[in-house]
Design a protein around this motif. Sequence first.
Motif, short mmCIF file in Angstrom:
data_model
loop_
_atom_site.label_atom_id
_atom_site.label_comp_id
_atom_site.label_asym_id
_atom_site.label_seq_id
_atom_site.Cartn_x
_atom_site.Cartn_y
_atom_site.Cartn_z
N ASP A 7 62.35 4.96 -63.55
CA ASP A 7 62.49 5.30 -62.15
C ASP A 7 62.12 6.77 -61.96
OD1 ASP A 7 63.48 6.11 -59.63
OD2 ASP A 7 65.04 4.59 -59.69
N PRO A 8 61.03 7.04 -61.23
CA PRO A 8 60.58 8.42 -61.05
C PRO A 8 61.63 9.30 -60.37
CG PRO A 8 58.94 6.87 -60.18
CD PRO A 8 60.14 6.07 -60.58
N ALA A 12 63.12 12.80 -61.80
CA ALA A 12 63.09 14.04 -61.01
C ALA A 12 64.49 14.65 -60.91
CB ALA A 12 62.52 13.75 -59.63
N MET A 13 65.49 13.80 -60.69
CA MET A 13 66.86 14.32 -60.60
C MET A 13 67.31 14.91 -61.93
SD MET A 13 68.94 11.68 -58.08
CE MET A 13 68.67 10.25 -59.09
N ALA A 14 66.97 14.26 -63.02
CA ALA A 14 67.35 14.77 -64.34
C ALA A 14 66.67 16.11 -64.62
CB ALA A 14 66.99 13.75 -65.42
N ALA A 18 68.63 19.67 -65.04
CA ALA A 18 68.38 20.47 -66.23
C ALA A 18 67.95 21.89 -65.85
CB ALA A 18 67.32 19.80 -67.10
N ALA A 19 67.08 22.01 -64.86
CA ALA A 19 66.62 23.34 -64.43
C ALA A 19 67.78 24.15 -63.84
CB ALA A 19 65.51 23.19 -63.40
N THR A 23 69.13 24.01 -69.09
CA THR A 23 69.33 23.24 -70.31
C THR A 23 68.23 22.19 -70.41
OG1 THR A 23 70.98 21.99 -71.57
CG2 THR A 23 70.90 21.55 -69.23
N THR A 24 68.30 21.37 -71.43
CA THR A 24 67.31 20.31 -71.59
C THR A 24 67.70 19.12 -70.71
OG1 THR A 24 68.49 19.21 -73.39
CG2 THR A 24 66.95 20.98 -74.01
N VAL A 25 66.72 18.25 -70.48
CA VAL A 25 66.99 17.05 -69.71
C VAL A 25 68.05 16.20 -70.42
CG1 VAL A 25 65.98 14.89 -68.84
CG2 VAL A 25 64.74 17.04 -68.59
#
Length: 89
Positions: A7-8, A12-14, A18-19, A23-25
Amino acid sequence: MGMNIKDPEVHAMARELAARRSTTVTDAVRQALRAELERSPSPNGPGALEARKAVIRAICARVSARPGWQGRTSKELQDALYDEDGLPT
């Protein structure tokens, strides 16, 4: 072990989480899932059985309070559900 989310919008939310957290996704998803699991009560946790019993008792009380059900036998109540041909009324 892998996970494939197609699911795009979820991707995008992940990435956005993270940003925001620098941190990392993977870590962002881990933290979000951990936080949600802590907020959500376990269906087998302490008090879960009593909570389910309370819900059932409330339903029973509502059903018992229905007009026209008092003083009737279970056979009378069951017979009221079907017509003379055995079809639901």
